[in-house]
Design a protein around this motif. Structure first.
Motif, PDB file in Angstrom:
ATOM      1  N   CYS A 251       0.833  -1.213   0.000  1.00  0.00           N
ATOM      2  CA  CYS A 251       0.000   0.000   0.000  1.00  0.00           C
ATOM      3  C   CYS A 251       0.862   1.255   0.000  1.00  0.00           C
ATOM      4  CB  CYS A 251      -0.932   0.002   1.217  1.00  0.00           C
ATOM      5  SG  CYS A 251      -2.373  -1.066   1.049  1.00  0.00           S
ATOM      6  N   GLU A 252       1.943   1.227   0.779  1.00  0.00           N
ATOM      7  CA  GLU A 252       2.824   2.403   0.811  1.00  0.00           C
ATOM      8  C   GLU A 252       3.446   2.636  -0.562  1.00  0.00           C
ATOM      9  OE1 GLU A 252       5.931   4.592   3.745  1.00  0.00           O
ATOM     10  OE2 GLU A 252       5.884   2.402   3.817  1.00  0.00           O
ATOM     11  N   ARG A 253       3.867   1.571  -1.228  1.00  0.00           N
ATOM     12  CA  ARG A 253       4.417   1.721  -2.574  1.00  0.00           C
ATOM     13  C   ARG A 253       3.383   2.334  -3.522  1.00  0.00           C
ATOM     14  NH1 ARG A 253       7.486  -4.045  -3.851  1.00  0.00           N
ATOM     15  NH2 ARG A 253       9.044  -3.923  -2.183  1.00  0.00           N
ATOM     16  N   ALA A 254       2.153   1.858  -3.413  1.00  0.00           N
ATOM     17  CA  ALA A 254       1.104   2.353  -4.308  1.00  0.00           C
ATOM     18  C   ALA A 254       0.756   3.811  -4.012  1.00  0.00           C
ATOM     19  CB  ALA A 254      -0.136   1.478  -4.185  1.00  0.00           C
ATOM     20  N   LEU A 255       0.777   4.197  -2.746  1.00  0.00           N
ATOM     21  CA  LEU A 255       0.511   5.590  -2.392  1.00  0.00           C
ATOM     22  C   LEU A 255       1.586   6.509  -2.975  1.00  0.00           C
ATOM     23  CD1 LEU A 255      -0.552   5.124   1.336  1.00  0.00           C
ATOM     24  CD2 LEU A 255      -2.026   5.963  -0.496  1.00  0.00           C
ATOM     25  N   VAL A 256       2.836   6.085  -2.880  1.00  0.00           N
ATOM     26  CA  VAL A 256       3.938   6.872  -3.447  1.00  0.00           C
ATOM     27  C   VAL A 256       3.800   6.941  -4.970  1.00  0.00           C
ATOM     28  CG1 VAL A 256       6.430   6.957  -3.799  1.00  0.00           C
ATOM     29  CG2 VAL A 256       5.507   6.377  -1.541  1.00  0.00           C
ATOM     30  N   LEU A 263      -6.950   6.254   1.204  1.00  0.00           N
ATOM     31  CA  LEU A 263      -6.901   4.810   0.998  1.00  0.00           C
ATOM     32  C   LEU A 263      -8.204   4.196   1.480  1.00  0.00           C
ATOM     33  CD1 LEU A 263      -5.394   2.091   0.411  1.00  0.00           C
ATOM     34  CD2 LEU A 263      -4.651   2.168   2.808  1.00  0.00           C
ATOM     35  N   VAL A 264      -8.831   3.415   0.616  1.00  0.00           N
ATOM     36  CA  VAL A 264     -10.017   2.633   0.978  1.00  0.00           C
ATOM     37  C   VAL A 264      -9.598   1.183   1.137  1.00  0.00           C
ATOM     38  CG1 VAL A 264     -12.122   1.621   0.004  1.00  0.00           C
ATOM     39  CG2 VAL A 264     -11.804   4.100  -0.016  1.00  0.00           C
ATOM     40  N   ILE A 265      -9.997   0.545   2.229  1.00  0.00           N
ATOM     41  CA  ILE A 265      -9.817  -0.896   2.365  1.00  0.00           C
ATOM     42  C   ILE A 265     -11.202  -1.530   2.500  1.00  0.00           C
ATOM     43  CG2 ILE A 265      -7.494  -0.845   3.312  1.00  0.00           C
ATOM     44  CD1 ILE A 265      -8.688  -1.252   6.084  1.00  0.00           C
ATOM     45  N   LEU A 279      -2.649   0.303   8.859  1.00  0.00           N
ATOM     46  CA  LEU A 279      -2.878   1.140   7.687  1.00  0.00           C
ATOM     47  C   LEU A 279      -3.214   2.576   8.104  1.00  0.00           C
ATOM     48  CD1 LEU A 279      -4.819  -1.219   5.247  1.00  0.00           C
ATOM     49  CD2 LEU A 279      -2.497  -0.325   4.982  1.00  0.00           C
ATOM     50  N   ALA A 280      -3.904   2.734   9.233  1.00  0.00           N
ATOM     51  CA  ALA A 280      -4.183   4.083   9.745  1.00  0.00           C
ATOM     52  C   ALA A 280      -2.879   4.793  10.097  1.00  0.00           C
ATOM     53  CB  ALA A 280      -5.094   4.002  10.966  1.00  0.00           C
ATOM     54  N   GLN A 281      -1.937   4.057  10.695  1.00  0.00           N
ATOM     55  CA  GLN A 281      -0.631   4.638  11.010  1.00  0.00           C
ATOM     56  C   GLN A 281       0.121   5.019   9.740  1.00  0.00           C
ATOM     57  OE1 GLN A 281       1.346   1.686  13.449  1.00  0.00           O
ATOM     58  NE2 GLN A 281      -0.264   1.728  15.016  1.00  0.00           N
ATOM     59  N   HIS A 286       1.800   9.587   5.988  1.00  0.00           N
ATOM     60  CA  HIS A 286       1.763  10.190   4.658  1.00  0.00           C
ATOM     61  C   HIS A 286       0.833  11.401   4.598  1.00  0.00           C
ATOM     62  CE1 HIS A 286       4.103   7.367   2.068  1.00  0.00           C
ATOM     63  NE2 HIS A 286       3.936   6.581   3.110  1.00  0.00           N
ATOM     64  N   GLY A 287       0.298  11.804   5.747  1.00  0.00           N
ATOM     65  CA  GLY A 287      -0.593  12.954   5.772  1.00  0.00           C
ATOM     66  C   GLY A 287      -1.914  12.705   5.084  1.00  0.00           C
ATOM     67  N   GLY A 288      -2.363  11.451   5.103  1.00  0.00           N
ATOM     68  CA  GLY A 288      -3.613  11.084   4.438  1.00  0.00           C
ATOM     69  C   GLY A 288      -4.620  10.474   5.398  1.00  0.00           C
ATOM     70  N   GLU A 289      -5.616   9.783   4.836  1.00  0.00           N
ATOM     71  CA  GLU A 289      -6.707   9.232   5.632  1.00  0.00           C
ATOM     72  C   GLU A 289      -7.130   7.888   5.059  1.00  0.00           C
ATOM     73  OE1 GLU A 289     -11.047  10.704   7.443  1.00  0.00           O
ATOM     74  OE2 GLU A 289      -9.995  11.901   5.919  1.00  0.00           O
TER      75      GLU A 289
END
Length: 337
Positions: A251-256, A263-265, A279-281, A286-289
């Motif tokens: 997920c971190e790779r995909a966010l970058v 991010l929706v799970i 995932l919340a951490q 990354h300053g997201g939600e």
């Protein structure tokens, strides 16, 4: 617009009524777990027969709970794939027939699009665009979502999905069916650092997943270490941590890669507490939600099908009179809204 949603893709019969102004008016769910438990997994023919018995009574119940009559329904949405062909055909035949009898439009809904949109049922829905992690018994996918029907598949499981690995490992441990949630519950009592399991495909570029090797590693440890209560708890915790770490890394790779901050799970595994917390951490760093549906809408349900159906019916999409299903159906083939 008021939509009746029908979900019969596997071993749960879910029916719901969704209103675009009032929200979810009713949702009822029947699980076939007791039916399949003796076999250690879903028996497709038994699943289909049970859907035949349960779907119409559950539709009647959902309409009563929503205080609706047939005349109040503006459209019917039913799951047409992916899933078990026989089970899908039950919902498709009933849904399309009711729509024709009532003189209302019908729509075949993609099961995974239903999961992807399930967080839209919550009070704080995500805004487009976002990254979606879809994790269930049959699918593990990372999808870039720019809008409804505007999906780019970034990565997926090339063998066992995460949920499938949970269930198969739980079965190796002697846990009852379905074992995934039981393994997660057992993991709370264990030491997640006791056993070092691999984090598959994280040592190379890319966003695809593979969990079959992790399952094999767990099988070797189970065979070697025995089956005492503490050993089982430690194996469960270590295995769960390996799965969660793998999902978080990808997920971190995909966010970058996408630059998205949302991010929706969704899917059955999205109910896993450890996964949600980590995932919340990640999104906080990354300053997201992160967004996810309430736990009752993580597993298969009619509410997500009614909602997905609403979006597409409201855009003017509908089925012809054909009753058909697509057991294997790539989500990228869906038209945009």
């Amino acid at each position: 617009m008021r939509v009746l949603g029908i979900e019969t893709s596997c071993d749960e019969t879910g029916i719901a009524v969704y209103d675009d102004k009032l929200g979810l008016l009713s949702h009822v769910l029947y699980s076939q777990i007791p039916l399949h438990a003796d076999y250690g997994g879903v028996v497709p023919e038994l699943a289909s027969r049970d859907h035949i018995r349960k779907t119409i009574p559950l539709i009647q119940q959902a309409l009563r709970e929503a205080n609706c009559a047939a005349a109040d329904i503006d459209g019917v949405a039913y799951t047409a794939g992916p899933g078990l062909a026989g089970a899908l055909l039950v919902g498709a035949a009933i849904g399309r027939s009711l729509a024709m009898a009532w003189g209302k439009p019908a729509l075949a809904v993609h099961h995974m699009e239903g999961h992807l949109l399930a967080p839209m049922l919550e009070a704080n829905p995500p805004q487009f665009p976002f990254l979606a992690l879809l994790v269930s018994g049959g699918h593990t996918q990372l999808v870039a979502v720019e809008g409804i029907g505007r999906y780019e598949l970034l990565g997926e499981s090339i063998d066992d999905a995460a949920g499938e690995a949970f269930d198969k490992t739980a079965k190796l441990m002697g846990l009852d069916y379905p074992g995934g949630p039981l393994l997660a519950k057992l993991a709370v009592q264990g030491d997640s650092k006791k056993y070092k399991f691999p984090r598959p495909m994280t040592d190379r570029p890319g966003l695809d997943f593979s969990f079959s090797g992790l399952k094999t590693s767990a099988a070797n440890v189970i065979a070697k270490e025995g089956s005492s209560a503490q050993v089982q708890a430690d194996i469960a915790a270590s295995f769960q941590q390996a799965v969660v770490d793998t999902l978080v890394i990808k997920c971190e790779r995909a966010l970058v890669q996408t630059g998205y901050k949302r991010l929706v799970i969704a899917g059955g595994v999205s109910a896993n507490t450890s996964l949600r917390e980590q995932l919340a951490q990640l999104l906080k760093r990354h300053g997201g939600e992160v967004f996810y549906p309430r736990k009752e809408f993580c597993t298969d349900n009619g509410a997500m099908i009614a909602l997905a159906g609403y979006y597409r019916l409201a855009a003017g999409q509908q089925q012809d009179l054909t009753i058909g299903v697509t057991p294997r159906w790539p989500m990228q083939e869906l038209p945009a809204v």
